[in-house]
Design a protein around this motif. Structure first.
Motif, PDB file in Angstrom:
ATOM      1  N   LEU A 237       0.828  -1.210   0.000  1.00 31.15           N
ATOM      2  CA  LEU A 237       0.000   0.000   0.000  1.00 31.15           C
ATOM      3  C   LEU A 237       0.862   1.260   0.000  1.00 31.15           C
ATOM      4  N   LYS A 238       1.986   1.219   0.709  1.00 29.81           N
ATOM      5  CA  LYS A 238       2.875   2.375   0.735  1.00 29.81           C
ATOM      6  C   LYS A 238       3.467   2.646  -0.650  1.00 29.81           C
ATOM      7  N   LYS A 239       3.816   1.575  -1.342  1.00 32.88           N
ATOM      8  CA  LYS A 239       4.377   1.736  -2.690  1.00 32.88           C
ATOM      9  C   LYS A 239       3.318   2.269  -3.658  1.00 32.88           C
ATOM     10  N   ARG A 240       2.082   1.800  -3.501  1.00 28.73           N
ATOM     11  CA  ARG A 240       1.006   2.311  -4.365  1.00 28.73           C
ATOM     12  C   ARG A 240       0.788   3.799  -4.131  1.00 28.73           C
ATOM     13  N   PHE A 241       0.760   4.223  -2.879  1.00 23.59           N
ATOM     14  CA  PHE A 241       0.581   5.650  -2.564  1.00 23.59           C
ATOM     15  C   PHE A 241       1.750   6.465  -3.111  1.00 23.59           C
ATOM     16  N   PHE A 242       2.954   5.935  -3.024  1.00 24.95           N
ATOM     17  CA  PHE A 242       4.124   6.658  -3.514  1.00 24.95           C
ATOM     18  C   PHE A 242       4.048   6.836  -5.032  1.00 24.95           C
ATOM     19  N   ILE A 243       3.661   5.795  -5.754  1.00 24.42           N
ATOM     20  CA  ILE A 243       3.576   5.884  -7.217  1.00 24.42           C
ATOM     21  C   ILE A 243       2.499   6.878  -7.623  1.00 24.42           C
ATOM     22  N   GLU A 244       1.344   6.820  -6.981  1.00 25.75           N
ATOM     23  CA  GLU A 244       0.279   7.758  -7.313  1.00 25.75           C
ATOM     24  C   GLU A 244       0.696   9.200  -7.033  1.00 25.75           C
ATOM     25  N   THR A 245       1.464   9.402  -5.960  1.00 25.03           N
ATOM     26  CA  THR A 245       1.934  10.764  -5.656  1.00 25.03           C
ATOM     27  C   THR A 245       2.941  11.238  -6.684  1.00 25.03           C
ATOM     28  N   ILE A 246       3.835  10.364  -7.111  1.00 25.90           N
ATOM     29  CA  ILE A 246       4.833  10.734  -8.119  1.00 25.90           C
ATOM     30  C   ILE A 246       4.157  11.108  -9.434  1.00 25.90           C
ATOM     31  N   VAL A 247       3.144  10.359  -9.820  1.00 26.05           N
ATOM     32  CA  VAL A 247       2.436  10.665 -11.065  1.00 26.05           C
ATOM     33  C   VAL A 247       1.706  11.992 -10.970  1.00 26.05           C
ATOM     34  N   SER A 248       1.179  12.291  -9.803  1.00 24.21           N
ATOM     35  CA  SER A 248       0.412  13.530  -9.647  1.00 24.21           C
ATOM     36  C   SER A 248       1.287  14.783  -9.691  1.00 24.21           C
ATOM     37  N   VAL A 249       2.581  14.671  -9.367  1.00 24.48           N
ATOM     38  CA  VAL A 249       3.448  15.859  -9.341  1.00 24.48           C
ATOM     39  C   VAL A 249       4.317  15.964 -10.588  1.00 24.48           C
ATOM     40  N   LEU A 250       4.096  15.099 -11.576  1.00 23.51           N
ATOM     41  CA  LEU A 250       4.878  15.205 -12.807  1.00 23.51           C
ATOM     42  C   LEU A 250       4.572  16.514 -13.522  1.00 23.51           C
ATOM     43  N   PRO A 251       5.545  17.139 -14.125  1.00 23.89           N
ATOM     44  CA  PRO A 251       5.285  18.379 -14.876  1.00 23.89           C
ATOM     45  C   PRO A 251       4.333  18.130 -16.042  1.00 23.89           C
ATOM     46  N   PRO A 252       3.549  19.109 -16.420  1.00 22.28           N
ATOM     47  CA  PRO A 252       2.618  18.902 -17.545  1.00 22.28           C
ATOM     48  C   PRO A 252       3.318  18.723 -18.878  1.00 22.28           C
TER      49      PRO A 252
ATOM     50  N   LEU B 122       9.472   6.547 -17.189  1.00 25.11           N
ATOM     51  CA  LEU B 122       8.011   6.405 -17.222  1.00 25.11           C
ATOM     52  C   LEU B 122       7.602   4.947 -17.394  1.00 25.11           C
ATOM     53  N   LEU B 123       8.338   4.202 -18.205  1.00 27.21           N
ATOM     54  CA  LEU B 123       8.014   2.790 -18.393  1.00 27.21           C
ATOM     55  C   LEU B 123       8.252   1.989 -17.115  1.00 27.21           C
ATOM     56  N   ARG B 124       9.298   2.316 -16.383  1.00 29.37           N
ATOM     57  CA  ARG B 124       9.524   1.627 -15.110  1.00 29.37           C
ATOM     58  C   ARG B 124       8.440   1.974 -14.094  1.00 29.37           C
ATOM     59  N   VAL B 125       8.021   3.232 -14.098  1.00 23.64           N
ATOM     60  CA  VAL B 125       6.918   3.624 -13.207  1.00 23.64           C
ATOM     61  C   VAL B 125       5.624   2.916 -13.607  1.00 23.64           C
ATOM     62  N   LEU B 126       5.387   2.797 -14.907  1.00 21.11           N
ATOM     63  CA  LEU B 126       4.182   2.108 -15.375  1.00 21.11           C
ATOM     64  C   LEU B 126       4.212   0.626 -15.013  1.00 21.11           C
ATOM     65  N   LYS B 127       5.369   0.016 -15.114  1.00 20.31           N
ATOM     66  CA  LYS B 127       5.504  -1.387 -14.719  1.00 20.31           C
ATOM     67  C   LYS B 127       5.198  -1.572 -13.240  1.00 20.31           C
ATOM     68  N   THR B 128       5.758  -0.705 -12.387  1.00 21.07           N
ATOM     69  CA  THR B 128       5.486  -0.786 -10.953  1.00 21.07           C
ATOM     70  C   THR B 128       4.037  -0.448 -10.637  1.00 21.07           C
ATOM     71  N   ALA B 129       3.460   0.499 -11.380  1.00 23.06           N
ATOM     72  CA  ALA B 129       2.051   0.858 -11.161  1.00 23.06           C
ATOM     73  C   ALA B 129       1.129  -0.313 -11.465  1.00 23.06           C
ATOM     74  N   ASN B 130       1.424  -1.065 -12.522  1.00 22.52           N
ATOM     75  CA  ASN B 130       0.623  -2.253 -12.819  1.00 22.52           C
ATOM     76  C   ASN B 130       0.823  -3.342 -11.772  1.00 22.52           C
ATOM     77  N   MET B 131       2.025  -3.392 -11.218  1.00 26.28           N
ATOM     78  CA  MET B 131       2.309  -4.423 -10.218  1.00 26.28           C
ATOM     79  C   MET B 131       1.549  -4.167  -8.923  1.00 26.28           C
ATOM     80  N   VAL B 132       1.459  -2.899  -8.507  1.00 23.53           N
ATOM     81  CA  VAL B 132       0.769  -2.575  -7.255  1.00 23.53           C
ATOM     82  C   VAL B 132      -0.680  -2.171  -7.483  1.00 23.53           C
ATOM     83  N   ASP B 133      -1.126  -2.214  -8.740  1.00 25.21           N
ATOM     84  CA  ASP B 133      -2.530  -1.960  -9.081  1.00 25.21           C
ATOM     85  C   ASP B 133      -2.985  -0.581  -8.616  1.00 25.21           C
TER      86      ASP B 133
END
Length: 425
Positions: free
Chosen positions: A93-108, A118-129
């Motif tokens: 759950l901590k890793k999921r919250f961290f990934i969601e926070t990182i995505v939310s603060v990405l520059p536009p 981004l691909l590594r983040v996407l891989k981890t995001a799919n892993m932690v759902d």
């Protein structure tokens, strides 16, 4: 919240190199709490820090605290920060919250963060759902820079239990379709489509080894790239050949559907020669390859002849060099024609051998049926003779002359025999 070092965003080195600035700043600050990191990052944005520098800070911070986001070994800070008393669910759950926070603060800006990160983040995001909104945002950013991705980076495993394939083929299909839509809408320009086509062909060759990959998924991903995006179809042919090699139970009609994806005019000489000898392809596809190769050779020969007969249109170019290059081209074409003729001769010999074998089989079949017919007629005659003998013995006739019906009594037999001989004469 733990006490954090004071961070003055006004004194942040805006003009320093991106990676060095992010590394030095984070190492000095030692930010542990992610909420404090988000507040500091928003302050940097308001001060007008460049987006690529902010992206570098986010990348360095994320790779420091999540080992999956970097190719290097986990840092000591990461190992010490994860308490062994935490359960697997808490870390998940901590890793999921961290990934969601990182995505939310990405520059536009889409170019602020590298595609590999981004691909590594996407891989981890799919892993932690993670939430679907964050996943969709990641997919949009990855699709925007898909032409910068490598084959190893896009080989993301499938973490859903409902899917039986090893790699997430549906994810790759969505990324390619988004990229093609951006190209068609004019949002992107350049040679990115050709790079994505090569990436898709290489991905298809890798995923074709999976025996659980269904044919519709393979064809959907192969057809997601426009036809004009492939300068050559050698990669696509290699992927289809690998799929047919691993899926031996593919029906004939499905093989035809697969081979329709290949443009035989875009195959190289080596791929055409391989396809002409490939017994996994349908016969119609092999003939199309041979015909297209023959047409290309004829067009090259006609072009060479017309060029040799006409004068050089370029001024200041040595004619001897042009003649020499045309002779080399003719020599290459003649060698290719000779090679194709040898292959055709080999195929004709094989056809002749097959016809001879078919003829031998038909002769053996005729002999078998004629022998069987002769055996049946012989058995029928033997049976008839035996039946006649038995009936003759019952009525008092000689068994040696059943058809003549000669009586067994002395005088009557001679009399009747004599009369029968006179009538027959």
């Amino acid at each position: 919240m733990t006490n954090q070092p004071s961070l003055d965003s006004a004194n942040f080195p805006i003009d320093r190199p991106t990676s060095m600035a992010a590394k030095c700043w984070l190492d000095d600050a030692c930010i542990v709490d992610i909420d404090h990191f988000v507040k500091t990052l928003s302050g940097l944005k308001t001060k007008g820090v460049r987006p690529d520098l902010i992206g570098s800070i986010i990348t360095h911070y994320a790779c420091k605290w999540i080992p999956e986001l970097t190719n290097d070994s986990p840092s000591p800070l990461t190992t010490n920060n994860q308490s062994p008393q935490q359960s697997a669910t808490a870390l998940y759950l901590k890793k999921r919250f961290f990934i969601e926070t990182i995505v939310s603060v990405l520059p536009p800006e889409n170019d602020a963060v590298p595609c590999s990160f981004l691909l590594r983040v996407l891989k981890t995001a799919n892993m932690v759902d993670v939430d679907s909104n964050y996943r969709e945002e990641l997919e949009k950013r990855v699709a925007w820079r898909l032409d910068e991705a490598t084959l190893k980076e896009v080989m993301i495993p499938c973490f859903r239990h409902v899917r039986s394939t090893l790699l997430d083929v549906e994810l790759m299909v969505r990324l390619v379709k988004r990229f093609v839509e951006m190209e068609l809408e004019g949002l992107r320009s350049g040679a990115g489509m050709f790079k994505v086509a090569k990436l898709v062909d290489a991905y298809l060759a890798e995923v074709a080894v999976d025996s659980e990959l269904a044919l519709p998924e393979f064809m959907e991903l192969a057809g997601a790239v426009p036809v004009q995006a492939r300068a050559t179809d050698d990669g696509l042919y290699r992927a289809i050949d690998t799929y047919l090699k691993m899926h031996v139970k593919t029906a004939k009609q499905e093989r035809k559907m697969l081979c329709k994806l290949i443009d035989t005019q875009k195959l190289s000489i080596e791929a055409s020669l391989h396809a002409a000898q490939n017994d996994r392809l349908p016969v119609r596809s092999v003939l199309q390859v041979l015909f297209s190769e023959q047409a290309k050779l004829h067009s090259h020969i006609d072009w060479s002849r017309s060029f040799s007969n006409s004068k050089s249109p370029l001024l200041g170019v040595d004619t001897h060099d042009w003649c020499h290059s045309s002779r080399d081209i003719m020599t290459l074409h003649q060698m290719e024609i000779k090679r194709l003729k040898e292959h055709v001769t080999r195929l004709e010999r094989q056809c002749q051998v097959m016809q001879m074998q078919i003829g031998k089989l038909s002769e053996k079949k005729k002999r078998f049926f004629s022998w069987k017919k002769l055996t049946i007629s012989t058995n029928l005659r033997t049976t008839t003779t035996q039946v006649g003998e038995e009936r003759g013995e019952e009525h008092g006739y000689d068994s040696s002359s059943v058809g003549k019906q000669t009586p067994l009594k002395g005088k009557q037999r001679s009399k009747h025999t004599k009369t029968w001989r006179q009538s027959s004469s």
